[in-house]
Design an enzyme around this catalytic site. Structure first.
Site, PDB file in Angstrom:
ATOM      1  N   GLY A 146      -5.658   2.815  -8.137  1.00 37.86           N
ATOM      2  CA  GLY A 146      -6.625   2.959  -7.052  1.00 37.86           C
ATOM      3  C   GLY A 146      -6.963   4.421  -6.845  1.00 37.86           C
ATOM      4  N   GLY A 158      -6.041   7.569  -2.931  1.00 39.47           N
ATOM      5  CA  GLY A 158      -5.324   7.454  -4.206  1.00 39.47           C
ATOM      6  C   GLY A 158      -5.565   8.667  -5.084  1.00 39.47           C
ATOM      7  N   ASN A 187      -7.913   2.768 -12.391  1.00 36.83           N
ATOM      8  CA  ASN A 187      -8.813   2.299 -11.343  1.00 36.83           C
ATOM      9  C   ASN A 187      -9.587   1.102 -11.880  1.00 36.83           C
ATOM     10  OD1 ASN A 187      -9.927   3.138  -8.583  1.00 36.83           O
ATOM     11  ND2 ASN A 187     -11.760   2.703  -9.765  1.00 36.83           N
ATOM     12  N   VAL A 243      -4.639   0.752  -2.783  1.00 37.51           N
ATOM     13  CA  VAL A 243      -5.830  -0.109  -2.742  1.00 37.51           C
ATOM     14  C   VAL A 243      -5.984  -0.610  -1.307  1.00 37.51           C
ATOM     15  CG1 VAL A 243      -5.548  -0.772  -5.167  1.00 37.51           C
ATOM     16  CG2 VAL A 243      -4.515  -2.197  -3.417  1.00 37.51           C
ATOM     17  N   ASN A 294      -2.283   1.128   4.009  1.00 37.80           N
ATOM     18  CA  ASN A 294      -1.993   0.859   5.418  1.00 37.80           C
ATOM     19  C   ASN A 294      -1.737  -0.623   5.617  1.00 37.80           C
ATOM     20  OD1 ASN A 294      -1.787   3.008   7.160  1.00 37.80           O
ATOM     21  ND2 ASN A 294      -4.007   3.267   7.352  1.00 37.80           N
ATOM     22  N   SER A 298       0.581   9.095   5.942  1.00 38.59           N
ATOM     23  CA  SER A 298      -0.366   9.590   6.943  1.00 38.59           C
ATOM     24  C   SER A 298      -0.806  11.016   6.647  1.00 38.59           C
ATOM     25  CB  SER A 298       0.268   9.561   8.335  1.00 38.59           C
ATOM     26  OG  SER A 298      -0.629  10.136   9.259  1.00 38.59           O
ATOM     27  N   LYS A 348       4.546   3.312  10.514  1.00 35.78           N
ATOM     28  CA  LYS A 348       3.186   3.840  10.329  1.00 35.78           C
ATOM     29  C   LYS A 348       2.225   3.190  11.333  1.00 35.78           C
ATOM     30  CE  LYS A 348      -0.291   6.024   8.357  1.00 35.78           C
ATOM     31  NZ  LYS A 348      -1.514   5.471   8.866  1.00 35.78           N
ATOM     32  N   HIS A 367       2.733   4.842  14.565  1.00 39.68           N
ATOM     33  CA  HIS A 367       2.088   6.156  14.437  1.00 39.68           C
ATOM     34  C   HIS A 367       0.598   6.006  14.754  1.00 39.68           C
ATOM     35  CE1 HIS A 367      -0.502   8.847  12.104  1.00 39.68           C
ATOM     36  NE2 HIS A 367       0.416   9.774  12.259  1.00 39.68           N
ATOM     37  N   ASN A 368      -0.021   4.997  14.165  1.00 37.00           N
ATOM     38  CA  ASN A 368      -1.453   4.832  14.384  1.00 37.00           C
ATOM     39  C   ASN A 368      -1.777   4.421  15.818  1.00 37.00           C
ATOM     40  OD1 ASN A 368      -1.531   5.365  11.639  1.00 37.00           O
ATOM     41  ND2 ASN A 368      -3.267   3.998  11.313  1.00 37.00           N
ATOM     42  N   GLU A 421      -1.693   7.501  17.610  1.00 35.77           N
ATOM     43  CA  GLU A 421      -2.912   8.223  17.189  1.00 35.77           C
ATOM     44  C   GLU A 421      -4.121   7.746  18.021  1.00 35.77           C
ATOM     45  OE1 GLU A 421      -3.641   8.264  12.816  1.00 35.77           O
ATOM     46  OE2 GLU A 421      -5.583   7.368  13.284  1.00 35.77           O
ATOM     47  N   ARG A 454       5.966 -17.775  41.457  1.00 33.58           N
ATOM     48  CA  ARG A 454       6.381 -18.671  40.362  1.00 33.58           C
ATOM     49  C   ARG A 454       7.275 -19.790  40.884  1.00 33.58           C
ATOM     50  NH1 ARG A 454       9.667 -16.579  36.713  1.00 33.58           N
ATOM     51  NH2 ARG A 454       9.017 -17.919  35.009  1.00 33.58           N
TER      52      ARG A 454
HETATM   53  C1  6PG Z   1      -3.453   8.488   8.976  1.00 36.31           C
HETATM   54  C2  6PG Z   1      -4.539   7.682   9.594  1.00 36.31           C
HETATM   55  C3  6PG Z   1      -5.179   6.827   8.555  1.00 36.31           C
HETATM   56  C4  6PG Z   1      -6.518   6.249   9.000  1.00 36.31           C
HETATM   57  C5  6PG Z   1      -6.342   4.874   9.585  1.00 36.31           C
HETATM   58  C6  6PG Z   1      -6.836   4.674  10.967  1.00 36.31           C
HETATM   59  O1  6PG Z   1      -2.357   8.413   9.501  1.00 36.31           O
HETATM   60  O2  6PG Z   1      -3.716   9.186   7.987  1.00 36.31           O
HETATM   61  O3  6PG Z   1      -4.053   6.877  10.616  1.00 36.31           O
HETATM   62  O4  6PG Z   1      -4.246   5.913   8.127  1.00 36.31           O
HETATM   63  O5  6PG Z   1      -7.219   7.101   9.766  1.00 36.31           O
HETATM   64  O6  6PG Z   1      -6.962   4.056   8.688  1.00 36.31           O
HETATM   65  O7  6PG Z   1      -8.138   4.326  10.922  1.00 36.31           O
HETATM   66  P1  6PG Z   1      -8.919   3.512  12.009  1.00 36.31           P
HETATM   67  O8  6PG Z   1      -9.246   4.479  13.091  1.00 36.31           O
HETATM   68  O9  6PG Z   1     -10.124   3.059  11.249  1.00 36.31           O
HETATM   69  O10 6PG Z   1      -8.085   2.353  12.458  1.00 36.31           O
END
Ligand code: 6PG
Length: 466
Positions: free
Chosen positions: A10, A15, A33, A76, A104, A128, A182, A185-186, A189, A443
């Site tokens: 990929g 990648g 690829n 991928v 991801n 990330s 991860k 983490h997101n 984020e 309740r």
């Molecule tokens: C990272 C990012 C990366 C990407 C995600 C989130 O840690 O490098 O989180 O994985 O930005 O795909 O994207 P979305 O905002 O589209 O959910």
């Protein structure tokens, strides 16, 4: 000749960047690829690194180019493409050859893929840092059997970001533990980005600041306690000018945020775990809401534009900075709290301090605060981060600024879903006697569900009558 240490499947943005990073760190890498032209072009564009890269035209060629036991990274799109790729690759591999999914992935899919792999080596790793991270040093969160991680750790550590020389690549636990970390983490984020966007909204609509002034403010904050990648890039985004119109870039970008789903997975999982992550939930809701542009326009036409504009003395930039500091601590505290819950629920023993450490460099949520968070979690991984002395002191200093910001925004009709959720979490978490006694009374009233009494005992019922 079978000389490459590792393969990459990929050659999309991530990648390709990862393969170049591997080559740049002195490892021979074989790449493949789906479209052969892309592989060729990638090799041609690799410059000095081309000699370390073996482009291959078929999966058989890729497998033949690798040293045994083989290790192949899949980069991928998450979902069915990963399963298809594994199905195509497995029959060509030996029993000791390893597949590493570095996309991801939803951690439930990784759990399943580990199960399906049985005794065949499989790792799921969260990577990330976006394209630049993948090329020059991402943060890597590994999951799967430890022995498999150990086999490739020298490569993953070499290509990862470094904090004071320490690699930001760590094994998190069995199965989908790496992809789970991860996902959280997101989630963080999303909340961090949303809180920054909310403060941007106050500066733009409340304080009528120009994009240039907003950019300068973020740049200034990036030198203080808020120093982080997301504050840095927010300043750069605010400073950019559209070459076509000469307007600030922010003014030409549509206010509807995309999402690939990782934040949503985090929120769904948090609900299953009963882990309170309200700021992260609010951030995902805000993205969903942002895409309802027509409905929002209709709402504005129906209810009128909110007052928005604030007299300058209403909120100082210092107050906004403090509000963001408080919000940031609260959203990280929620994320780590969720990881702790999952650690127990899934029997993973997730290493909370090491997670904070691995996020210190390379990843999107890297920030100056993470070093102190790592120390606080090392001292006591079971304590809510907001109660750790360093962060408790910071919150004591800043929560009133968050309160003022949320209150003024509410009075002026500016929506702050993540910051106000953060504040509600803070207030709930410092209220020893809450209001769920009323819920328990309700309740019991309608469903005889029973309640515990303050003076002792479970399963009591009220004198509700009929
Ligand atoms: C990272 C990012 C990366 C990407 C995600 C989130 O840690 O490098 O989180 O994985 O930005 O795909 O994207 P979305 O905002 O589209 O959910």
């Amino acid at each position: 000749m079978s000389t490459a240490e590792i393969g990459v499947i990929g050659l999309g943005t991530m990648g390709a960047a990862l393969a170049l990073n591997i080559a740049d760190n002195g490892f021979d890498v074989a790449v493949w690829n789906r479209t052969a032209e892309k592989t060729q072009k990638f090799h041609e564009d690799a410059g000095d690194l081309a000699s370390r890269i073996t482009p291959t035209q078929t999966l058989e060629e890729l497998v033949a180019a690798l040293k045994e036991p083989r290790a192949i990274i899949l980069m991928v799109p998450a979902g069915a493409a990963v399963d298809d790729q594994i199905a195509a690759l497995r029959p060509l591999l030996g029993r000791d050859d390893m597949i590493i999914d570095a996309g991801n992935a939803n951690f439930h899919d990784t759990n399943r893929r580990v199960r399906e792999a049985g005794d065949l080596p499989f790792l799921g790793i969260g990577v990330s840092g976006g394209e630049e991270g993948a090329r020059f040093g991402p943060s890597i969160m590994g999951g799967g059997k430890r022995v498999y991680w150990d086999r490739v750790a020298h490569i993953l550590e070499a290509i990862s970001a470094k904090h004071d020389g320490q690699p930001c690549a760590t094994w998190m636990g069995e199965d989908g533990a790496g992809h789970f970390v991860k996902a959280v983490h997101n989630g963080i984020e999303y909340a961090d980005m949303q809180m920054i966007a909310e403060v941007y909204g106050i500066m733009r609509d409340g304080l009528s600041m120009t994009s240039t002034a907003i950019a300068e403010t973020f740049a200034k904050w990036d030198k203080g306690p808020l120093r982080s990648y997301l504050i840095e890039i927010s300043g750069k985004v605010a400073a950019a000018t559209d070459p076509a119109t000469g307007q600030p870039m922010l003014d030409v970008i549509v206010d509807a945020a995309g999402q690939k789903g990782t934040g949503r997975w985090t929120v769904i999982e948090a609900q299953h775990l009963a882990a309170p992550i309200p700021a992260i939930e609010a951030a995902v809701v805000a993205r969903n809401l942002s895409s309802q542009r027509d409905a929002r326009a209709a709402g504005e036409a129906l209810f009128g534009t909110a007052p928005r504009h604030m007299p300058h003395e209403t909120l100082s930039l210092a107050t906004l900075e403090q509000a963001l500091i408080a919000g940031k601590i609260l959203c990280y505290a929620q994320g780590f709290g969720m990881i702790e819950k999952a650690s127990d629920a899934f029997g993973w023993a997730l290493p909370l301090p090491a997670i904070a450490e691995v996020w210190r460099e390379g990843c999107i949520i890297r920030s100056a605060m993470l070093d102190d968070m790592a120390s606080a979690l090392r001292e006591n991984p079971d304590r809510n981060l907001m109660m750790a002395p360093k962060f408790a002191a910071l919150l004591t200093d800043t929560h009133n600024a968050l309160r003022q910001t949320v209150a003024q925004a509410a009075l002026h009709g500016l929506a702050l879903p993540a910051l106000s959720s953060g504040l509600a979490y803070f207030d709930a978490m410092r209220t020893a006697r809450g209001t769920a006694n009323m819920i328990q009374g309700q309740r019991d009233f309608f469903g005889a569900h029973g309640f515990a009494r303050m003076d002792g005992g479970e399963g009591h019922h009220g004198p509700w009558g009929s």
